[in-house]
Design a protein around this motif. Structure first.
Motif, short mmCIF file in Angstrom:
data_model
loop_
_atom_site.label_atom_id
_atom_site.label_comp_id
_atom_site.label_asym_id
_atom_site.label_seq_id
_atom_site.Cartn_x
_atom_site.Cartn_y
_atom_site.Cartn_z
N SER A 94 0.71 -0.82 -0.17
CA SER A 94 0.41 -0.18 -0.13
C SER A 94 0.79 1.37 -0.37
CB SER A 94 -0.88 -0.02 1.32
OG SER A 94 -1.72 1.40 1.11
N ASP A 98 1.31 3.88 -2.49
CA ASP A 98 0.79 5.69 -2.26
C ASP A 98 1.97 6.17 -2.47
OD1 ASP A 98 -0.46 7.33 -1.42
OD2 ASP A 98 0.13 7.80 0.62
N ILE A 131 -5.68 0.60 2.70
CA ILE A 131 -4.88 0.02 1.39
C ILE A 131 -5.76 1.46 1.05
CG2 ILE A 131 -5.25 -1.44 -0.61
CD1 ILE A 131 -4.46 -2.41 2.79
N TYR A 133 -4.69 1.38 -2.49
CA TYR A 133 -5.31 1.26 -3.97
C TYR A 133 -6.05 0.28 -4.37
CZ TYR A 133 -2.84 -3.41 -2.02
OH TYR A 133 -2.47 -4.86 -1.46
#
Length: 190
Positions: A94, A98, A131, A133
């Motif tokens: 994650s 990001d 999370i 995504y």
């Protein structure tokens, strides 16, 4: 049983306990199994074509065409909430997604997750861990999808790196080694 025998059993049990602890401490985590698929001379792999032809529900229950990810390198992570290595790697995955989203200039790749679990379990987990995504519900059909992309053992976690051209660049079975993954991502042409 007399006290001598009991003391001997306790001593042997303690010895095995200590030996087990030493083995556990020194046990190295197995490296993920990585593979590459045969080059198709620039044409997309048929498994990737089938992948992009799929629609999966997002965590809100809305169908999403996987074709929306075509044309840019894609990291696909197959996972489940009950899979300890999956859960362990997700915060770092994650963070990687990001980081890429916050890049100056154009993104080099996208990250998606396909959960082999119930929509409720996936939603609760994703909300708790925040999370970064997109996550999709693969259910048990997600296992077959991962097999088509090279996961012959059917194990989790299983991650696939697909190039912008539809070529499977590499697959990773087992918990990701992020230094290896970052090196692979740095070589992307996209």
């Amino acid at each position: 049983m007399n006290k001598k025998h009991l003391a001997a059993y306790v001593a042997v049990a303690a010895l095995f306990g200590v030996m087990g602890g030493i083995v556990a401490i020194n046990k190295k985590e197995p490296a993920p199994v990585t593979t590459t698929m045969a080059d198709t001379g620039g044409a997309a792999h048929s498994a990737v074509d089938k992948f992009y032809a799929q629609s999966l529900n997002d965590l809100k229950g809305q169908p999403q065409a996987l074709a929306q990810w075509k044309g840019k390198p894609l990291l696909v992570n197959f996972w489940a909430t009950w899979c300890t290595p999956c859960v362990q790697e997700m915060p770092e995955l994650s963070h990687l997604a990001d980081e890429e989203a916050g890049r100056q200039g154009e993104k080099r790749f996208n990250v998606i997750g396909i959960g082999i679990d119930s929509p409720t379990n996936l939603s609760e987990f994703a909300e708790k861990l925040k999370i970064a995504y997109p996550l999709y519900v693969g259910g048990m059909g997600g296992t077959e999808l991962s097999r088509e992309l090279g996961n012959k053992q059917g194990g989790l976690p299983f991650t696939v790196l697909i190039g912008a051209d539809g070529q499977v660049i590499k697959t990773y079975l087992g918990k990701l080694k992020f230094d290896e993954l970052r090196a692979d991502l740095a070589q992307l042409k996209g």
